[in-house]
Scaffold this active site. Structure first.
Site, PDB file in Angstrom:
ATOM      1  N   ASP A 159      46.686  43.222  34.645  1.00 33.31           N
ATOM      2  CA  ASP A 159      46.223  42.944  33.282  1.00 33.31           C
ATOM      3  C   ASP A 159      45.586  41.563  33.175  1.00 33.31           C
ATOM      4  O   ASP A 159      45.166  41.159  32.090  1.00 33.31           O
ATOM      5  CB  ASP A 159      47.402  43.020  32.286  1.00 33.31           C
ATOM      6  N   ASP A 160      45.540  40.825  34.276  1.00 32.00           N
ATOM      7  CA  ASP A 160      45.031  39.457  34.223  1.00 32.00           C
ATOM      8  C   ASP A 160      43.504  39.448  34.357  1.00 32.00           C
ATOM      9  O   ASP A 160      42.955  39.905  35.362  1.00 32.00           O
ATOM     10  CB  ASP A 160      45.653  38.617  35.340  1.00 32.00           C
TER      11      ASP A 160
END
Length: 211
Positions: A159-160
């Site tokens: 999710d980064d």
């Protein structure tokens, strides 16, 4: 433990050798940053409080709000945070929602609902499950905590945004990258995905990321 106490992972040199052997991009990136490596500072409660303060604002803004907030308790402990007046927290620049999150975090630690001392013996997913039970902490924050505080070697935070952008630039000439593309690239990184992720971040911003 004071903010200035730094710890570094004992697996770093082994990880760099492994990554340089298995991955052409890592072989090029790793030497560019000399002896720099991941560093862990502070205690679990302070690290998580900082991550809540820093949500959705710039690094610079987060630092100035944190500096004002950190002056309010005599020492940054869950019990002391629970004694701070809401008005004082607002005056430090915290939104109503972040104040709720910080209070919930302090309550989890103060009541013993969080088993910080047991984390060393727990698996990554077990710790993530415990952390996301705290308001304001999602999977991304929990993964950052695993990398930066517990220094777990094999975390891949899909999710980064920085990780996905860095994979796109370093492996796909800037073309858009899906989560499954990122997973494929990272297959060569295991069991040191955290280390590779750290180098990908550095390729975008030479200043080390710290929490």
């Amino acid at each position: 433990m004071s903010e200035t106490t730094l710890a570094t992972p004992d697996y770093w040199a082994e990880a760099c050798k492994h990554l340089a052997r298995r991955d052409r991009v890592m072989k090029r990136l790793i030497p560019q940053f000399g002896n720099a490596c991941l560093q862990s500072r502070g205690d679990a409660f302070t690290t998580l409080a900082r991550s809540i303060v820093g949500q959705q604002i710039s690094v610079k803004a987060a630092q100035s709000v944190w500096d004002r907030f950190a002056k309010l308790p005599r020492k940054m402990t869950p019990a002391n945070v629970l004694k701070i007046k809401v008005d004082d927290m607002r005056a430090a620049g915290l939104s109503a929602r972040k104040i709720e999150y910080l209070v919930d975090l302090a309550l989890h630690f103060d009541s013993g609902a969080i088993h910080a001392e047991a984390w060393r013996g727990m698996g990554d997913e077990e710790i993530i499950a415990e952390l996301v039970g705290i308001r304001g902490i999602g999977r991304w924050t929990a993964e950052m905590f695993l990398i930066f505080h517990l220094m777990r070697p094999n975390v891949l935070p899909l999710d980064d945004v920085g990780l996905i952008t860095g994979i796109s630039r370093n492996y796909f000439s800037g073309d858009p990258v899906s989560r499954s593309d990122a997973r494929e690239v990272a297959a060569a990184w295991s069991p040191f995905c955290s280390v590779a992720t750290w180098y990908i971040w550095r390729s975008l911003d030479p200043l080390p990321v710290e929490y």
